[in-house]
Design a protein around this motif. Structure first.
Motif, mmCIF file in Angstrom:
data_model
loop_
_atom_site.group_PDB
_atom_site.id
_atom_site.type_symbol
_atom_site.label_atom_id
_atom_site.label_comp_id
_atom_site.label_asym_id
_atom_site.label_seq_id
_atom_site.Cartn_x
_atom_site.Cartn_y
_atom_site.Cartn_z
ATOM 1 N N GLY A 41 -9.550 83.149 -12.576
ATOM 2 C CA GLY A 41 -10.101 83.531 -13.870
ATOM 3 C C GLY A 41 -11.512 83.008 -13.994
ATOM 4 N N VAL A 42 -12.238 83.544 -14.957
ATOM 5 C CA VAL A 42 -13.620 83.124 -15.209
ATOM 6 C C VAL A 42 -13.720 82.597 -16.626
ATOM 7 C CG1 VAL A 42 -15.988 83.950 -15.570
ATOM 8 C CG2 VAL A 42 -14.733 84.616 -13.527
ATOM 9 N N LEU A 43 -14.406 81.470 -16.775
ATOM 10 C CA LEU A 43 -14.674 80.870 -18.078
ATOM 11 C C LEU A 43 -16.180 80.741 -18.252
ATOM 12 C CD1 LEU A 43 -13.883 79.348 -20.683
ATOM 13 C CD2 LEU A 43 -13.677 77.273 -19.291
ATOM 14 N N VAL A 44 -16.715 81.341 -19.320
ATOM 15 C CA VAL A 44 -18.143 81.292 -19.614
ATOM 16 C C VAL A 44 -18.335 80.639 -20.979
ATOM 17 C CG1 VAL A 44 -20.286 82.616 -19.836
ATOM 18 C CG2 VAL A 44 -18.453 83.445 -18.332
ATOM 19 N N VAL A 81 -10.138 78.318 -11.809
ATOM 20 C CA VAL A 81 -11.054 78.802 -12.845
ATOM 21 C C VAL A 81 -12.481 78.740 -12.331
ATOM 22 C CG1 VAL A 81 -11.914 78.443 -15.185
ATOM 23 C CG2 VAL A 81 -9.502 78.005 -14.660
ATOM 24 N N ILE A 82 -13.192 79.870 -12.408
ATOM 25 C CA ILE A 82 -14.622 79.900 -12.095
ATOM 26 C C ILE A 82 -15.378 79.622 -13.387
ATOM 27 C CG2 ILE A 82 -16.571 81.324 -11.373
ATOM 28 C CD1 ILE A 82 -13.237 82.307 -10.055
ATOM 29 N N LEU A 83 -16.054 78.497 -13.433
ATOM 30 C CA LEU A 83 -16.781 78.076 -14.634
ATOM 31 C C LEU A 83 -18.255 78.437 -14.471
ATOM 32 C CD1 LEU A 83 -16.866 76.545 -17.340
ATOM 33 C CD2 LEU A 83 -17.081 74.422 -16.036
ATOM 34 N N LEU A 84 -18.783 79.202 -15.425
ATOM 35 C CA LEU A 84 -20.167 79.654 -15.357
ATOM 36 C C LEU A 84 -20.909 79.323 -16.642
ATOM 37 C CD1 LEU A 84 -19.620 83.261 -13.905
ATOM 38 C CD2 LEU A 84 -20.331 81.234 -12.623
ATOM 39 N N ASP A 85 -22.133 78.821 -16.493
ATOM 40 C CA ASP A 85 -23.023 78.758 -17.644
ATOM 41 C C ASP A 85 -23.345 80.176 -18.088
ATOM 42 O OD1 ASP A 85 -23.080 76.035 -17.591
ATOM 43 O OD2 ASP A 85 -25.209 75.835 -17.122
ATOM 44 N N GLU A 124 -13.962 84.684 -1.351
ATOM 45 C CA GLU A 124 -14.410 83.397 -0.814
ATOM 46 C C GLU A 124 -13.774 82.227 -1.560
ATOM 47 O OE1 GLU A 124 -16.687 80.446 1.323
ATOM 48 O OE2 GLU A 124 -15.851 82.428 1.736
ATOM 49 N N VAL A 125 -13.645 82.337 -2.875
ATOM 50 C CA VAL A 125 -12.997 81.269 -3.644
ATOM 51 C C VAL A 125 -11.550 81.108 -3.198
ATOM 52 C CG1 VAL A 125 -12.166 80.612 -5.933
ATOM 53 C CG2 VAL A 125 -14.516 81.423 -5.651
ATOM 54 N N ARG A 126 -10.842 82.219 -3.061
ATOM 55 C CA ARG A 126 -9.446 82.139 -2.614
ATOM 56 C C ARG A 126 -9.361 81.509 -1.227
ATOM 57 N NH1 ARG A 126 -8.714 87.061 -5.514
ATOM 58 N NH2 ARG A 126 -7.044 86.828 -7.073
ATOM 59 N N CYS A 169 -22.567 74.321 -13.722
ATOM 60 C CA CYS A 169 -23.222 75.588 -14.084
ATOM 61 C C CYS A 169 -22.602 76.766 -13.360
ATOM 62 C CB CYS A 169 -24.717 75.506 -13.800
ATOM 63 S SG CYS A 169 -25.111 75.014 -12.109
ATOM 64 N N CYS A 170 -22.160 76.551 -12.132
ATOM 65 C CA CYS A 170 -21.481 77.624 -11.386
ATOM 66 C C CYS A 170 -20.576 76.976 -10.344
ATOM 67 C CB CYS A 170 -22.472 78.601 -10.755
ATOM 68 S SG CYS A 170 -23.825 77.855 -9.813
ATOM 69 N N MET A 171 -19.317 76.856 -10.690
ATOM 70 C CA MET A 171 -18.362 76.237 -9.774
ATOM 71 C C MET A 171 -16.964 76.796 -10.032
ATOM 72 S SD MET A 171 -17.591 72.390 -11.234
ATOM 73 C CE MET A 171 -16.755 72.108 -12.803
ATOM 74 N N ALA A 172 -16.098 76.574 -9.067
ATOM 75 C CA ALA A 172 -14.687 76.931 -9.208
ATOM 76 C C ALA A 172 -13.874 75.647 -9.208
ATOM 77 C CB ALA A 172 -14.245 77.846 -8.068
ATOM 78 N N VAL A 173 -12.864 75.578 -10.070
ATOM 79 C CA VAL A 173 -12.071 74.360 -10.252
ATOM 80 C C VAL A 173 -10.586 74.696 -10.148
ATOM 81 C CG1 VAL A 173 -11.527 72.463 -11.811
ATOM 82 C CG2 VAL A 173 -13.820 73.421 -11.809
#
Length: 298
Positions: A4-7, A82-86, A98-100, A166-170
């Protein structure tokens, strides 16, 4: 593994919208991305956005700040990673595969940083080594200008990697294990503390060059002086929390000495009419000096 993505958004909806559209273009299918959440910090985002059914917008009822907004958003996420993006960290390359791959290969990977670029087209990693008290006492700006061979000899070997949020996956389970972001920090060093906590709990951190984000920075406007004051306050708290300040009084005295020298030098320069533009900097350094005695505790 679900992604998922969180902005996070604060008074930058048009910028956030560009990031959302980039995410959806790169991941058009539910199988690639199961959930997209925007946390608006009581600002300018709409309450709904109907162009993609995966997108939900959570509007804070009051301004909570970046760190608390991240915690609010993570509580809403129901995915494994979770992909966290500013709001202004717009992905330029496909990232889901790539994240997977990274999180499948390393089951102890807690956070994965991406690679950033901007109008200069230079590449920079979204992370840095764990900071040291020596860097802080000398002054991060001055230390960064030292020749590389001098800096390497002054710093300890084996420093670990902290990831910028600012741009990472957790990995969400790792996030929950360390208790999320420490809300004693504001948006400066909250991510450094989070990564450091992951490392202390046995998780790994890494940066991939395979995922690129356009991130000019400055998505949350503030004055340079305020940023300097916030940086110093948060960096001191970070170093104390993770056991890097062993001798409190000597460290504070050295910090006061540095700020005193900066104040005297700027005061002399500001006596000339041509240097009036430096007066805000002088005021900031004076505030730094006084804050050491008033605000810097363990």
């Amino acid at each position: 593994m679900t992604l998922g993505v969180l902005v996070t958004n604060y008074r930058a909806w048009q910028t956030t919208l560009a990031t959302l559209e980039a995410v959806i273009e790169l991941c058009p299918n539910d199988s690639e991305l199961a959930q997209i959440t925007v946390v608006d910090d009581a600002s300018d985002a709409p309450s709904m956005w109907e162009k993609d059914k995966r997108v939900t917008i959570h509007c804070n009822s009051q301004n909570l700040g970046y760190v608390r907004s991240v915690n609010v958003g993570m509580a809403l996420m129901e995915v494994d990673v979770v992909i966290l993006l500013d709001c202004d960290a717009r992905p330029l390359t496909a990232f889901a595969q790539e994240v997977r791959r990274q999180f499948d290969v390393d089951q102890k990977l807690g956070a994965l940083g991406f690679t950033q670029t901007d109008d200069s087209q230079l590449l920079r990693p979204s992370g840095e080594p764990t900071p040291t008290l020596l860097e802080f006492l000398i002054g991060p700006a001055f230390f960064s200008r030292l020749p590389a061979f001098i800096g390497r000899r002054m710093l300890p070997a084996g420093r670990r990697l902290c990831i910028h949020s600012c741009c990472m996956a957790v990995r969400r389970s790792a996030f929950l294990q360390v208790g999320g972001f420490d809300e004693g920090f504001d948006f400066l060093d909250g991510d450094m503390d989070f990564s450091w906590s992951l490392l202390e709990h046995g998780w790994n951190t890494r940066i991939t060059p395979e995922i690129l984000c356009f991130h000019p920075g400055g998505g949350s406007p503030q004055s340079t002086g305020q940023r300097v004051l916030r940086f110093h306050r948060n960096r001191w708290r970070l170093l104390c929390k993770h056991g890097r300040v062993h001798w409190l009084v000597p460290a504070k005295l050295l910090l006061m000495l540095r700020h005193s020298m900066e104040v005297v030098a700027l005061a002399v320069i500001c006596l000339t009419p041509l240097a009036r533009r430096l007066r805000p900097k002088l005021n900031t350094r004076w505030q730094l000096l006084t804050s050491v005695t008033k605000d810097y505790a363990r």
